[in-house]
Structure formats: structure tokens, C-alpha cells
Design an enzyme around this catalytic site. Sequence first.
Site, PDB file in Angstrom:
ATOM      1  N   ARG A 138       7.727   2.639   8.498  1.00 28.11           N
ATOM      2  CA  ARG A 138       7.295   3.785   7.697  1.00 28.11           C
ATOM      3  C   ARG A 138       8.321   4.897   7.906  1.00 28.11           C
ATOM      4  O   ARG A 138       8.259   5.670   8.861  1.00 28.11           O
ATOM      5  CB  ARG A 138       5.890   4.232   8.109  1.00 28.11           C
ATOM      6  CG  ARG A 138       4.829   3.171   7.801  1.00 28.11           C
ATOM      7  CD  ARG A 138       3.428   3.636   8.148  1.00 28.11           C
ATOM      8  NE  ARG A 138       2.449   2.584   7.911  1.00 28.11           N
ATOM      9  CZ  ARG A 138       1.160   2.642   8.294  1.00 28.11           C
ATOM     10  NH1 ARG A 138       0.726   3.730   8.914  1.00 28.11           N
ATOM     11  NH2 ARG A 138       0.333   1.651   8.047  1.00 28.11           N
ATOM     12  N   GLU A 170      -6.142   8.867  16.375  1.00 28.86           N
ATOM     13  CA  GLU A 170      -6.697   7.880  15.440  1.00 28.86           C
ATOM     14  C   GLU A 170      -6.266   6.484  15.871  1.00 28.86           C
ATOM     15  O   GLU A 170      -5.077   6.184  15.946  1.00 28.86           O
ATOM     16  CB  GLU A 170      -6.217   8.156  14.017  1.00 28.86           C
ATOM     17  CG  GLU A 170      -6.749   7.157  12.999  1.00 28.86           C
ATOM     18  CD  GLU A 170      -6.091   7.279  11.641  1.00 28.86           C
ATOM     19  OE1 GLU A 170      -5.829   6.237  11.020  1.00 28.86           O
ATOM     20  OE2 GLU A 170      -5.824   8.435  11.211  1.00 28.86           O
ATOM     21  N   ASP A 222     -12.203   6.879   9.590  1.00 26.97           N
ATOM     22  CA  ASP A 222     -11.213   6.752  10.659  1.00 26.97           C
ATOM     23  C   ASP A 222     -11.914   6.778  12.013  1.00 26.97           C
ATOM     24  O   ASP A 222     -12.809   7.598  12.242  1.00 26.97           O
ATOM     25  CB  ASP A 222     -10.210   7.904  10.614  1.00 26.97           C
ATOM     26  CG  ASP A 222      -9.310   7.851   9.392  1.00 26.97           C
ATOM     27  OD1 ASP A 222      -9.189   6.768   8.780  1.00 26.97           O
ATOM     28  OD2 ASP A 222      -8.718   8.893   9.046  1.00 26.97           O
ATOM     29  N   ASP A 275       0.841  -1.197   0.000  1.00 25.61           N
ATOM     30  CA  ASP A 275       0.000   0.000   0.000  1.00 25.61           C
ATOM     31  C   ASP A 275       0.872   1.240   0.000  1.00 25.61           C
ATOM     32  O   ASP A 275       1.919   1.280   0.642  1.00 25.61           O
ATOM     33  CB  ASP A 275      -0.890   0.023   1.252  1.00 25.61           C
ATOM     34  CG  ASP A 275      -1.829  -1.165   1.294  1.00 25.61           C
ATOM     35  OD1 ASP A 275      -2.312  -1.549   0.221  1.00 25.61           O
ATOM     36  OD2 ASP A 275      -2.049  -1.715   2.382  1.00 25.61           O
ATOM     37  N   SER A 324      -8.106   2.924  10.890  1.00 27.96           N
ATOM     38  CA  SER A 324      -8.613   3.339   9.588  1.00 27.96           C
ATOM     39  C   SER A 324      -9.210   2.101   8.948  1.00 27.96           C
ATOM     40  O   SER A 324      -8.577   1.039   8.957  1.00 27.96           O
ATOM     41  CB  SER A 324      -7.482   3.911   8.727  1.00 27.96           C
ATOM     42  OG  SER A 324      -7.946   4.249   7.442  1.00 27.96           O
ATOM     43  N   GLN A 364       0.128  -3.223  13.883  1.00 25.94           N
ATOM     44  CA  GLN A 364      -1.330  -3.172  13.801  1.00 25.94           C
ATOM     45  C   GLN A 364      -1.915  -4.578  13.859  1.00 25.94           C
ATOM     46  O   GLN A 364      -1.256  -5.549  13.496  1.00 25.94           O
ATOM     47  CB  GLN A 364      -1.780  -2.549  12.467  1.00 25.94           C
ATOM     48  CG  GLN A 364      -1.462  -1.100  12.290  1.00 25.94           C
ATOM     49  CD  GLN A 364      -2.014  -0.546  10.990  1.00 25.94           C
ATOM     50  OE1 GLN A 364      -2.003   0.652  10.777  1.00 25.94           O
ATOM     51  NE2 GLN A 364      -2.500  -1.389  10.102  1.00 25.94           N
TER      52      GLN A 364
END
Length: 345
Positions: free
Chosen positions: A111, A259, A246, A57, A262, A126
Site C-alpha cells: 500500500r 485497529e 472495526d 479493493d 476490519s 493479513q
Amino acid sequence: MSYLIIPKDYTSKLSLQQTEQAIKMLKDFFQQNLSTGLKLRRVTAPLFVMKGTGINDDLNGVERAVTFPIMDLGDAKAEVVHSLAKWKRVTLAEYDIKPGYGIYTDMNAIRSDESLGNLHSLYVDQWDWERTITASDRTIDFLKSIVNRIYSAILRTEYLIYETYPVLEPFLAKEVHFIHSEQLRQMYPDKTAKEREDLITKEYGAVFLMGIGGKLGDGKEHDLRAPDYDDWTTPNQDGFLGLNGDLLVWNPILQRSEELSSMGIRVDKEALLKQLALCGKEDRKELYFHKRLLSDQLPLSIGGGIGQSRLCMLLLQKAHIGEVQASIWPEEQRAQCKAAGIQLI
């Protein structure tokens, strides 16, 4: 650029040893509740995928994946995953998961383009999940029902933490407030997207903000989304675009919205073609993932990611994500945290 919030008079309510024990208990309990609530089976996930397949992604469309050559494949390039949204959909097909059932996994990622601070780390962990659906499930009401199940699992986890560590008193809102990003823009037309999120989440405590990725009434997106996983162009029954969103909660330590997740109903063929065209990414139609989707080899699905460290820092009432995970931080940020009593692992 890093951004750090230093809460006034902050003190961790748990010791380092208690924190480590609480992290394991929290993760074990929540993922079991998630699995039961959404009818998901656990699967093993990759840390990296081959570059050029379209499976990785690109999130907001601008993040660079960590890439490395593989000697035994003639130095062909692999990429560390950003998330597993498209990989999970391929896995649903390979495991022949029927509608109403799905999969979840522990997703670990790097990331490298994150702005490091209280909520953002180079290391991302996650619970990534994906569930097979039918065409009749592609509605905003179905999405809301899934959000409520996930939030119920979070509330049960918060109670378990409180029962074990009474110093951590519950603070989460008892239900989720649903609102579309265009409705929120109309409420606060002179505010930035982040300011709107903080205002609405402070008011309600827990908010699911829908319609992320498409352009709003002012011609701008609330936030960017890649064109090939969430469906952000299909109109819903309320007249707004988008079948995604979200999950935001109010963080009382940081005094801002956070957050946690998502998620969204994924693109069907029509939405994929439309969104690729809108983003000028029509060349992706020749990639492995996209060709399988366009040739009806992948099921319709809904899915998302739930931040493990994000949930831990929230429910353990920590001020920095580095208090619940090991990562790399700028030396200046480490020094600021140490001076403020924030002990980074």
C-alpha cells in the site's frame, strides 16, 4: 507524511532471536484457532490481479494500487492487491463453499499511499477470511458472534505467548464492547473520529466500532469505505445503518487505540446498487466482479482481514510494526527509532 510515537523509556522485552521465534509461534497458533473457530479452510491467494476487473479493493476509495505491465499479455496491466475482500467472495463460489463454512489465506500487499509510522507500513500482511452465510445471517447479532469468536482466538494466543515468555504479561480486556459509530459521535460530538476511537478504547480495552462508511448524524462518515464489499447502508435491528465494523484494542505501549481487524457482512445486490449510487460509482456495474454479484453468481458472505504484524507487535509488546516485519522506512524515522532503542528489522 510519517507519524512516529516514541514511548518513554521503551525497551523491547524480547531479543531479536526471541522475537523471530515468537512471531512464528504466534502466527501458527492464531491461524489454527481462527480456522477452527470459524470453520475455515486455507486457500492460496494471489499477490496481484488484472486491472479493470473490479476484483481489487480500493479500501477508502482513494488509495492507488501498485501497477505493472505484463509483457506476455501485450503489456496489459496488473495490480498488486490492496486486500482480497472481493477475490475471496469469488473463491467461495468457485470452491462451492456451503453456508457456515469458509476460507482464509495469507494476504500480502503493498500500500504505497500509507502514512508510515508505528502502525502503518508499505507492506501489509493479513489473515484474510471469508465465510458463506444465509440471508437470515445478515444481522448485527450474527456479526457480533463472529467478532467474539475472533477475539477469543486472540485471547488464547495472548495466553500462549505469556506461558512461553512470562515477561509478556497479559493486558487485553476479557471481552469486546460493541458500539455504533453514531452512538460514539453523540457521546463525543466535539471530537475527531480518531479521538473518539482513543477515548472509547481506553475506557473498555477492546471495542468493536460498527457502521463504518455511511454518513452519521453530522453528515460525515466516521471513516470511508469502498462501496462494493462491506454493507454500510442496510439498517440493523438497533435502528442504525451498517453491518460492518472495526475491532480496536488499547495499546498500552503507544497509549492509543490500535485497529486489529476490519470486517463485515458483505453487500447483497440491493446494498451494492445503493452504495454504488451513493458514491457515484455506478459504472462499476459493468465490471467482472459486480456483474457476477448482480447476476446471483456469488454467495452471500461475511469476511474481513486481521493484521498479522499488527497482532504480533501488540502481543509481543513492541513499539513499532517495523520490529516484527521487514519494510522500508524514512531515514529520519529509522534514526529516531534507533536513538529510542526501537530496533527495526
